[in-house]
Design a protein around this motif. Structure first.
Motif, PDB file in Angstrom:
ATOM      1  N   ALA A 117       0.831  -1.209   0.000  1.00 43.27           N
ATOM      2  CA  ALA A 117       0.000   0.000   0.000  1.00 43.27           C
ATOM      3  C   ALA A 117       0.869   1.263   0.000  1.00 43.27           C
ATOM      4  CB  ALA A 117      -0.924  -0.002   1.214  1.00 43.27           C
ATOM      5  N   ALA A 118       1.958   1.254   0.790  1.00 44.97           N
ATOM      6  CA  ALA A 118       2.851   2.414   0.839  1.00 44.97           C
ATOM      7  C   ALA A 118       3.517   2.642  -0.510  1.00 44.97           C
ATOM      8  CB  ALA A 118       3.911   2.220   1.921  1.00 44.97           C
ATOM      9  N   THR A 119       3.891   1.557  -1.186  1.00 45.17           N
ATOM     10  CA  THR A 119       4.526   1.673  -2.503  1.00 45.17           C
ATOM     11  C   THR A 119       3.565   2.294  -3.503  1.00 45.17           C
ATOM     12  OG1 THR A 119       5.952  -0.233  -2.083  1.00 45.17           O
ATOM     13  CG2 THR A 119       5.613   0.380  -4.374  1.00 45.17           C
ATOM     14  N   ALA A 120       2.342   1.754  -3.579  1.00 46.27           N
ATOM     15  CA  ALA A 120       1.358   2.274  -4.540  1.00 46.27           C
ATOM     16  C   ALA A 120       1.006   3.725  -4.242  1.00 46.27           C
ATOM     17  CB  ALA A 120       0.098   1.409  -4.511  1.00 46.27           C
ATOM     18  N   ALA A 121       0.810   4.065  -2.976  1.00 40.81           N
ATOM     19  CA  ALA A 121       0.414   5.424  -2.604  1.00 40.81           C
ATOM     20  C   ALA A 121       1.533   6.431  -2.866  1.00 40.81           C
ATOM     21  CB  ALA A 121       0.012   5.462  -1.126  1.00 40.81           C
ATOM     22  N   THR A 122       2.762   6.075  -2.498  1.00 44.38           N
ATOM     23  CA  THR A 122       3.886   6.995  -2.645  1.00 44.38           C
ATOM     24  C   THR A 122       4.192   7.274  -4.104  1.00 44.38           C
ATOM     25  OG1 THR A 122       4.849   6.135  -0.604  1.00 44.38           O
ATOM     26  CG2 THR A 122       6.298   7.402  -2.025  1.00 44.38           C
ATOM     27  N   ILE A 123       4.328   6.204  -4.890  1.00 43.78           N
ATOM     28  CA  ILE A 123       4.674   6.374  -6.303  1.00 43.78           C
ATOM     29  C   ILE A 123       3.506   6.998  -7.059  1.00 43.78           C
ATOM     30  CG2 ILE A 123       5.406   5.194  -8.401  1.00 43.78           C
ATOM     31  CD1 ILE A 123       7.484   5.303  -6.102  1.00 43.78           C
ATOM     32  N   GLY A 124       2.274   6.608  -6.716  1.00 37.49           N
ATOM     33  CA  GLY A 124       1.095   7.150  -7.397  1.00 37.49           C
ATOM     34  C   GLY A 124       0.961   8.655  -7.237  1.00 37.49           C
ATOM     35  N   ARG A 125       1.271   9.166  -6.036  1.00 39.66           N
ATOM     36  CA  ARG A 125       1.192  10.610  -5.805  1.00 39.66           C
ATOM     37  C   ARG A 125       2.126  11.383  -6.736  1.00 39.66           C
ATOM     38  NH1 ARG A 125       1.380   9.298  -0.091  1.00 39.66           N
ATOM     39  NH2 ARG A 125      -0.692   9.432   0.825  1.00 39.66           N
ATOM     40  N   MET A 126       3.266  10.775  -7.051  1.00 42.04           N
ATOM     41  CA  MET A 126       4.246  11.460  -7.889  1.00 42.04           C
ATOM     42  C   MET A 126       3.972  11.285  -9.377  1.00 42.04           C
ATOM     43  SD  MET A 126       7.823  10.643  -5.946  1.00 42.04           S
ATOM     44  CE  MET A 126       7.554   8.870  -5.980  1.00 42.04           C
ATOM     45  N   THR A 127       3.648  10.044  -9.791  1.00 41.13           N
ATOM     46  CA  THR A 127       3.631   9.741 -11.222  1.00 41.13           C
ATOM     47  C   THR A 127       2.299  10.018 -11.918  1.00 41.13           C
ATOM     48  OG1 THR A 127       3.062   7.418 -10.790  1.00 41.13           O
ATOM     49  CG2 THR A 127       5.401   7.973 -10.937  1.00 41.13           C
ATOM     50  N   ALA A 146      -1.141  -0.040 -10.352  1.00 37.59           N
ATOM     51  CA  ALA A 146      -1.818  -1.071  -9.552  1.00 37.59           C
ATOM     52  C   ALA A 146      -1.009  -2.366  -9.539  1.00 37.59           C
ATOM     53  CB  ALA A 146      -3.215  -1.328 -10.101  1.00 37.59           C
ATOM     54  N   GLY A 147      -0.556  -2.792 -10.716  1.00 35.72           N
ATOM     55  CA  GLY A 147       0.217  -4.030 -10.789  1.00 35.72           C
ATOM     56  C   GLY A 147       1.549  -3.923 -10.084  1.00 35.72           C
ATOM     57  N   SER A 148       2.285  -2.845 -10.378  1.00 36.30           N
ATOM     58  CA  SER A 148       3.636  -2.694  -9.828  1.00 36.30           C
ATOM     59  C   SER A 148       3.607  -2.376  -8.335  1.00 36.30           C
ATOM     60  CB  SER A 148       4.382  -1.587 -10.571  1.00 36.30           C
ATOM     61  OG  SER A 148       4.370  -1.828 -11.957  1.00 36.30           O
ATOM     62  N   GLY A 149       2.522  -1.773  -7.862  1.00 32.46           N
ATOM     63  CA  GLY A 149       2.409  -1.467  -6.440  1.00 32.46           C
ATOM     64  C   GLY A 149       2.449  -2.706  -5.574  1.00 32.46           C
ATOM     65  N   THR A 150       2.026  -3.840  -6.123  1.00 36.37           N
ATOM     66  CA  THR A 150       2.031  -5.085  -5.351  1.00 36.37           C
ATOM     67  C   THR A 150       3.439  -5.617  -5.116  1.00 36.37           C
ATOM     68  OG1 THR A 150       1.833  -6.494  -7.321  1.00 36.37           O
ATOM     69  CG2 THR A 150      -0.210  -5.738  -6.309  1.00 36.37           C
ATOM     70  N   LEU A 151       4.425  -5.077  -5.837  1.00 42.10           N
ATOM     71  CA  LEU A 151       5.798  -5.562  -5.688  1.00 42.10           C
ATOM     72  C   LEU A 151       6.322  -5.358  -4.273  1.00 42.10           C
ATOM     73  CD1 LEU A 151       7.277  -4.250  -9.059  1.00 42.10           C
ATOM     74  CD2 LEU A 151       6.800  -6.629  -8.476  1.00 42.10           C
ATOM     75  N   SER A 376      -4.214 -11.130  -5.139  1.00 42.23           N
ATOM     76  CA  SER A 376      -5.484 -10.828  -4.481  1.00 42.23           C
ATOM     77  C   SER A 376      -5.629  -9.332  -4.187  1.00 42.23           C
ATOM     78  CB  SER A 376      -5.598 -11.625  -3.172  1.00 42.23           C
ATOM     79  OG  SER A 376      -4.726 -11.122  -2.176  1.00 42.23           O
ATOM     80  N   GLN A 377      -4.501  -8.618  -4.064  1.00 39.53           N
ATOM     81  CA  GLN A 377      -4.567  -7.193  -3.759  1.00 39.53           C
ATOM     82  C   GLN A 377      -5.139  -6.374  -4.917  1.00 39.53           C
ATOM     83  OE1 GLN A 377      -3.337  -6.051  -0.317  1.00 39.53           O
ATOM     84  NE2 GLN A 377      -4.003  -8.166  -0.470  1.00 39.53           N
ATOM     85  N   ILE A 378      -5.119  -6.952  -6.149  1.00 35.37           N
ATOM     86  CA  ILE A 378      -5.726  -6.255  -7.297  1.00 35.37           C
ATOM     87  C   ILE A 378      -6.799  -7.125  -7.949  1.00 35.37           C
ATOM     88  CG2 ILE A 378      -3.759  -4.738  -7.774  1.00 35.37           C
ATOM     89  CD1 ILE A 378      -2.902  -6.685  -9.970  1.00 35.37           C
ATOM     90  N   THR A 379      -7.401  -8.009  -7.140  1.00 36.05           N
ATOM     91  CA  THR A 379      -8.491  -8.842  -7.661  1.00 36.05           C
ATOM     92  C   THR A 379      -9.723  -7.980  -7.915  1.00 36.05           C
ATOM     93  OG1 THR A 379      -7.710 -10.758  -6.416  1.00 36.05           O
ATOM     94  CG2 THR A 379      -9.971 -10.820  -7.199  1.00 36.05           C
ATOM     95  N   PRO A 380     -10.212  -7.942  -9.145  1.00 36.91           N
ATOM     96  CA  PRO A 380     -11.418  -7.142  -9.425  1.00 36.91           C
ATOM     97  C   PRO A 380     -12.616  -7.710  -8.692  1.00 36.91           C
ATOM     98  CG  PRO A 380     -10.239  -7.752 -11.437  1.00 36.91           C
ATOM     99  CD  PRO A 380      -9.665  -8.580 -10.339  1.00 36.91           C
ATOM    100  N   VAL A 388      -6.732   1.815  -2.610  1.00 38.57           N
ATOM    101  CA  VAL A 388      -5.679   2.819  -2.428  1.00 38.57           C
ATOM    102  C   VAL A 388      -5.605   3.718  -3.657  1.00 38.57           C
ATOM    103  CG1 VAL A 388      -3.182   3.172  -2.164  1.00 38.57           C
ATOM    104  CG2 VAL A 388      -4.329   1.363  -0.872  1.00 38.57           C
ATOM    105  N   ILE A 389      -5.630   3.096  -4.844  1.00 37.95           N
ATOM    106  CA  ILE A 389      -5.514   3.866  -6.087  1.00 37.95           C
ATOM    107  C   ILE A 389      -6.797   4.635  -6.370  1.00 37.95           C
ATOM    108  CG2 ILE A 389      -5.200   3.634  -8.595  1.00 37.95           C
ATOM    109  CD1 ILE A 389      -3.388   1.201  -7.885  1.00 37.95           C
ATOM    110  N   GLN A 390      -7.945   4.065  -6.015  1.00 37.30           N
ATOM    111  CA  GLN A 390      -9.200   4.807  -6.173  1.00 37.30           C
ATOM    112  C   GLN A 390      -9.168   6.087  -5.346  1.00 37.30           C
ATOM    113  OE1 GLN A 390     -12.634   3.323  -4.164  1.00 37.30           O
ATOM    114  NE2 GLN A 390     -14.076   4.068  -5.706  1.00 37.30           N
TER     115      GLN A 390
END
Length: 435
Positions: A117-127, A146-151, A376-380, A388-390
Motif C-alpha cells: 500500500a505504501a509503494t502504490a500510494a507513494t509512487i502514485g502521488r508522484m507519477t 496497480a500491478g507494480s504497487g504489489t511488488l 489478491s490485492q488487485i483482484t477485481p 488505495v488507487i481509487q
C-alpha cells in the motif's frame, strides 16, 4: 461437536466479526476465546498472555519495525521524489516511455519500503499527475501502478515475508534471497507487457514527450537515483552476502536512510517525528494481529482442527498441484477482504500442516503465497490496492479494476511459472550463503 462443525462455527464467527467492522486482531482474539470455550478450557487469560509473549518476542521480528521505519523515512522526505526525476530521462526512449517509470519506481521503492500500500500510494502521488499532464493513457497509467504497487509484498525486504518466516519457522534471510528472482521476473513481465501495449496503442501515447535528452542530462538524472540505489545495495547486499542478519541489515538501513535524508536536507524535526510515529502505528497494528493469530492457533490446537484438516487433506489424496489450485482460490478470496499480512497469519496454522503433508518445500511455498496474495490485492473489483488507487485518482472502482486486470493475469502467469519451474525460487537460496 465434530471437527467440521467446529471449523464452520469458528469461520462463521470470524466472518461475522469482520463484517461488523471489528479490527482483524480483535476478531482473531474473539474467535480464539470462543474456540477455548468450546474446548472446555477456561484458562483464557493465562493462555492469551503466554501465547502473546511467544508470538511477539521472536528476535526475527525486530527487523519488522526497522524496515517499516526505513520506508517511512523515505516516504516522508524528498528521496522518494528523486526516483521519478532520476528515472524519467533514462526511460524516455523505451516503447511506452514514462509508463515504465511506474514499474521501476515501484520496484525500487518496494526494495526499501516492504509495503504494498505504501509503494502504490507513494509512487502514485508522484507519477499519476505527471503522466496525465503529459497526455498518457490514464487507464494504462493506473494499471501499471496497480500491478507494480504489489511488488512491495515480494521484493525484499518484504514485511509479509518476515511474518511468514516467523510463522513457518523458515529462515528470513533465505526467503529474502528467494524473492529476488520472482520479483525481477514480475518487473520484466510488467515492462514487457507495457512495451507490447505501447506498440499496439500508439494513439494513446503523447506524440512528442519532451525534447531529445542528451547523455549529460541522463548522467545528471542518474545521480538522483544513486542515494536510494546505494541504500538498496547496502541493505540487501549485506543479507545476500551473509554479512548481516535481516535484523542487523534493517538497523543499518534505518541509519542509512536517516543519513541520506540528512545529507539531502530533507530531514527535519517534523519529518523525523512523523516517520517515527508512522512506523510505531504500523508495527503495533501488525504486532497485535500476530498476537491474535497466535492465540487463535493455540485455541485451534486445543480443538484439534489443524491435525484433523491435515488428515482430511491426506485422505483426499490430492496431488500437490491440486492442493495449490485450491489454496490459490482460497487466498485470492481472502485477499479481497483482508490485507496480505492478515491473510498469512490467519491461514498458516491450518495450511502449513497440509503443505508439509503434500511434500511442498516451505521456502518455495512462502514465495508462492506472497505472489498469490499480491494477486489478491488487485483482484477485481475489491482488491486492497484498488481502493488505495481509487482514493488517489477519484475514479470509479470498476474503472480501476479494469485497468489493473492485465496485471492481475500477469501475476497469475508468474504463479504458474514458479510452479512449473520451482528453480526460479530455489536457485539463489541454494547457491548463495546467508545468515
Amino acid at each position: 461437536m465434530d471437527t467440521i462443525t467446529l471449523s464452520i462455527t469458528l469461520a462463521a464467527a470470524m466472518l461475522l466479526m469482520l463484517a461488523c467492522g471489528i479490527w482483524v486482531a480483535l476478531s482473531l482474539i474473539g474467535v480464539g476465546v470462543l474456540g477455548l470455550l468450546l474446548s472446555g478450557n477456561d484458562q483464557i487469560g493465562l493462555l492469551y498472555a503466554t501465547s502473546s509473549w511467544g508470538a511477539t518476542t521472536s528476535w526475527s521480528l525486530t527487523a519488522l519495525p526497522l524496515f517499516i521505519w526505513m520506508g517511512e523515512i523515505l516516504f516522508r522526505t524528498r528521496l522518494s521524489e528523486d526516483l521519478f526525476k532520476g528515472l524519467s530521462p533514462l526511460l524516455n526512449g523505451l516503447p511506452g516511455k514514462l509508463l515504465h517509470v511506474n514499474v521501476l519506481s515501484c520496484g525500487i521503492f518496494a526494495a526499501v519500503s516492504g509495503s504494498s500500500a505504501a509503494t502504490a500510494a507513494t509512487i502514485g502521488r508522484m507519477t499519476l499527475p505527471e503522466l496525465k499532464e503529459r497526455g498518457y493513457s490514464e487507464r494504462m497509467a493506473i494499471g501499471t501502478l496497480a500491478g507494480s504497487g504489489t511488488l512491495g509484498l515480494l521484493i525484499p525486504p518484504s514485511i509479509i515475508l518476515i511474518v511468514y518466516g516467523v510463522a513457518a519457522e523458515v529462515s528470513i534471510g533465505r526467503l529474502f534471497i528467494a524473492g529476488a528472482l520472482p520479483g525481477l521476473l514480475l518487473v520484466s513481465m510488467f515492462m514487457g507487457y507495457t512495451m507490447i501495449w505501447a506498440k499496439l496503442n500508439r494513439n494513446e501515447l503523447p506524440a512528442h514527450d519532451g525534447t531529445k535528452i542528451s547523455w549529460p542530462e541522463k548522467v545528471i538524472a542518474l545521480r538522483k537515483l544513486l542515494p536510494i540505489v546505494a541504500l538498496i545495495v547496502f541493505v540487501l547486499g549485506s543479507i545476500y552476502g551473509g554479512v548481516t542478519t535481516p535484523s542487523e541489515a534493517a538497523a543499518l538501513g534505518v541509519v542509512g536512510a536517516l543519513f541520506l535524508a540528512l545529507l539531502s536536507k530533507a530531514l527535519n524535526r517534523k519529518s523525523f517525528v512523523d516517520s517515527l510515529l508512522g512506523a510505531v502505528k504500523s508495527s503495533c497494528m501488525i504486532g497485535l494481529i500476530l498476537a491474535g493469530a497466535h492465540f487463535l492457533t493455540l485455541a485451534m490446537g486445543f480443538l484439534g482442527i489443524p491435525k484433523s484438516l491435515a488428515l482430511w487433506i491426506s485422505a483426499m489424496t490430492l496431488s500437490p498441484t491440486e492442493l495449490l489450485i485450491y489454496l490459490t482460490v482460497l487466498f485470492v478470496i481472502l485477499g479481497c477482504f483482508l490485507d496480505g499480512i492478515s491473510v498469512v497469519v490467519l491461514t498458516t496454522a491450518v495450511v502449513l500442516p497440509m503443505v508439509q503433508q503434500a511434500g511442498i518445500d516451505l521456502l518455495w511455498f512462502g514465495i508462492y503465497i506472497v505472489l498469490v496474495v499480491e494477486m489478491s490485492q488487485i483482484t477485481p473489483p475489491v482488491g486492497f490496492n484498488l481502493f488505495v488507487i481509487q482514493a488517489l485518482t477519484g475514479k470509479n472502482i470498476l474503472y480501476v479494476a479494469r485497468a489493473s486486470l492485465p496485471f492481475f493475469l500477469l501475476i497469475l502467469l508468474a504463479v504458474v511459472l514458479i510452479t512449473w519451474f520451482p528453480e526460479i525460487v530455489t536457485f539463489l537460496p541454494n547457491n548463495m550463503s546467508g545468515k
